[in-house]
Scaffold this motif. Structure first.
Motif, mmCIF file in Angstrom:
data_model
loop_
_atom_site.group_PDB
_atom_site.id
_atom_site.type_symbol
_atom_site.label_atom_id
_atom_site.label_comp_id
_atom_site.label_asym_id
_atom_site.label_seq_id
_atom_site.Cartn_x
_atom_site.Cartn_y
_atom_site.Cartn_z
ATOM 1 N N GLY A 1 33.674 30.737 -8.060
ATOM 2 C CA GLY A 1 32.995 31.990 -7.783
ATOM 3 C C GLY A 1 32.980 32.313 -6.300
ATOM 4 N N SER A 2 32.302 33.402 -5.975
ATOM 5 C CA SER A 2 32.198 33.862 -4.592
ATOM 6 C C SER A 2 30.741 34.111 -4.226
ATOM 7 N N LEU A 3 30.484 34.044 -2.936
ATOM 8 C CA LEU A 3 29.137 34.288 -2.452
ATOM 9 C C LEU A 3 29.240 34.931 -1.084
ATOM 10 N N THR A 4 28.345 35.851 -0.812
ATOM 11 C CA THR A 4 28.292 36.477 0.504
ATOM 12 C C THR A 4 26.937 36.212 1.135
ATOM 13 N N LEU A 5 26.965 35.626 2.309
ATOM 14 C CA LEU A 5 25.762 35.372 3.082
ATOM 15 C C LEU A 5 25.638 36.435 4.166
ATOM 16 N N SER A 6 24.412 36.784 4.486
ATOM 17 C CA SER A 6 24.172 37.812 5.493
ATOM 18 C C SER A 6 23.211 37.302 6.543
ATOM 19 N N CYS A 7 23.405 37.800 7.761
ATOM 20 C CA CYS A 7 22.557 37.390 8.881
ATOM 21 C C CYS A 7 22.319 38.612 9.753
ATOM 22 N N ALA A 8 21.054 38.935 9.967
ATOM 23 C CA ALA A 8 20.695 40.081 10.792
ATOM 24 C C ALA A 8 20.012 39.578 12.058
ATOM 25 N N PRO A 9 20.694 39.648 13.189
ATOM 26 C CA PRO A 9 20.080 39.205 14.442
ATOM 27 C C PRO A 9 19.194 40.293 15.035
ATOM 28 N N SER A 10 18.113 39.875 15.666
ATOM 29 C CA SER A 10 17.222 40.825 16.324
ATOM 30 C C SER A 10 16.517 40.137 17.484
ATOM 31 N N GLY A 11 15.925 40.941 18.328
ATOM 32 C CA GLY A 11 15.139 40.390 19.431
ATOM 33 C C GLY A 11 15.950 39.961 20.637
ATOM 34 N N TYR A 12 17.229 40.250 20.669
ATOM 35 C CA TYR A 12 18.034 39.872 21.825
ATOM 36 C C TYR A 12 18.262 41.068 22.716
ATOM 37 N N THR A 13 18.530 40.786 23.999
ATOM 38 C CA THR A 13 18.770 41.854 24.962
ATOM 39 C C THR A 13 20.166 41.767 25.566
ATOM 40 N N TRP A 14 20.990 40.869 25.020
ATOM 41 C CA TRP A 14 22.329 40.701 25.546
ATOM 42 C C TRP A 14 23.221 41.874 25.177
ATOM 43 N N HIS A 15 24.242 42.096 26.006
ATOM 44 C CA HIS A 15 25.211 43.130 25.678
ATOM 45 C C HIS A 15 26.070 42.716 24.487
ATOM 46 N N ASN A 16 26.367 41.438 24.430
ATOM 47 C CA ASN A 16 27.192 40.958 23.334
ATOM 48 C C ASN A 16 26.744 39.554 22.966
ATOM 49 N N LEU A 17 27.048 39.134 21.763
ATOM 50 C CA LEU A 17 26.654 37.809 21.321
ATOM 51 C C LEU A 17 27.686 37.219 20.374
ATOM 52 N N CYS A 18 27.660 35.915 20.306
ATOM 53 C CA CYS A 18 28.439 35.179 19.309
ATOM 54 C C CYS A 18 27.509 34.875 18.145
ATOM 55 N N LEU A 19 28.035 34.992 16.953
ATOM 56 C CA LEU A 19 27.303 34.606 15.752
ATOM 57 C C LEU A 19 28.141 33.618 14.972
ATOM 58 N N GLY A 20 27.474 32.617 14.461
ATOM 59 C CA GLY A 20 28.195 31.606 13.705
ATOM 60 C C GLY A 20 27.450 31.209 12.451
ATOM 61 N N TRP A 21 28.215 30.725 11.481
ATOM 62 C CA TRP A 21 27.648 30.120 10.285
ATOM 63 C C TRP A 21 27.996 28.642 10.283
ATOM 64 N N PHE A 22 26.984 27.851 10.045
ATOM 65 C CA PHE A 22 27.125 26.407 9.968
ATOM 66 C C PHE A 22 26.560 25.954 8.630
ATOM 67 N N ARG A 23 26.930 24.751 8.223
ATOM 68 C CA ARG A 23 26.346 24.216 6.995
ATOM 69 C C ARG A 23 26.077 22.735 7.162
ATOM 70 N N GLN A 24 25.117 22.273 6.387
ATOM 71 C CA GLN A 24 24.751 20.861 6.490
ATOM 72 C C GLN A 24 24.259 20.349 5.150
ATOM 73 N N VAL A 25 24.730 19.173 4.837
ATOM 74 C CA VAL A 25 24.273 18.437 3.662
ATOM 75 C C VAL A 25 23.376 17.316 4.168
ATOM 76 N N PRO A 26 22.267 17.054 3.512
ATOM 77 C CA PRO A 26 21.384 15.981 3.970
ATOM 78 C C PRO A 26 22.132 14.670 4.177
#
Length: 123
Positions: free
Chosen positions: A15-40
């Motif tokens: 199957g497929s899945l879409t994750l979403s991330c909405a950044p806020s509260g920053y004042t930078w002109h530009n930013l990097c966004l990343g997705w990471f994952r971790q298993v215990p």
């Protein structure tokens, strides 16, 4: 900086899945966004990164060819879609952000993190 994640859940293999991330509260002109994952008990893995304004993408080997990361500028949201999901994709997925200062977002150390969203892939 606040990162609001959504889109995790349970899905069957293939199957497929879409994750979403909405950044806020920053004042930078530009930013990097990343997705990471971790298993215990395991190391955190970098999945995908994107330059918010330039849209340059980077992908980890484990998802390359079956993942896409993109920015929805009107909604100020970054999405990560993973197709052909496998049980080994099961993990807590985290969105992360960092101020962009040049170069490739894939190489950055990320200082700002979301709470995480669980993805479970059943066989």
């Amino acid at each position: 900086v606040h990162l609001a994640e959504s889109g995790g859940g349970s899905v069957q293999t293939g199957g497929s899945l879409t994750l979403s991330c909405a950044p806020s509260g920053y004042t930078w002109h530009n930013l990097c966004l990343g997705w990471f994952r971790q298993v215990p008990g395991e190391a955190r893995e970098k999945v995908a990164t994107i330059n918010y304004r330039g849209a340059v993408q980077g992908y980890g080997d484990s998802v390359k060819g079956r993942a896409a990361i993109w920015v929805d500028h009107p909604k100020k949201t970054v999405h990560l879609q993973i197709n052909n999901l496998k049980p080994e994709d099961t993990a807590m997925y985290y969105c992360a952000a960092e101020k962009y200062t040049g170069g490739q977002c894939w190489t950055y150390d990320y200082a700002y993190w979301g709470q995480g969203t669980q993805v479970t892939v059943s066989s």
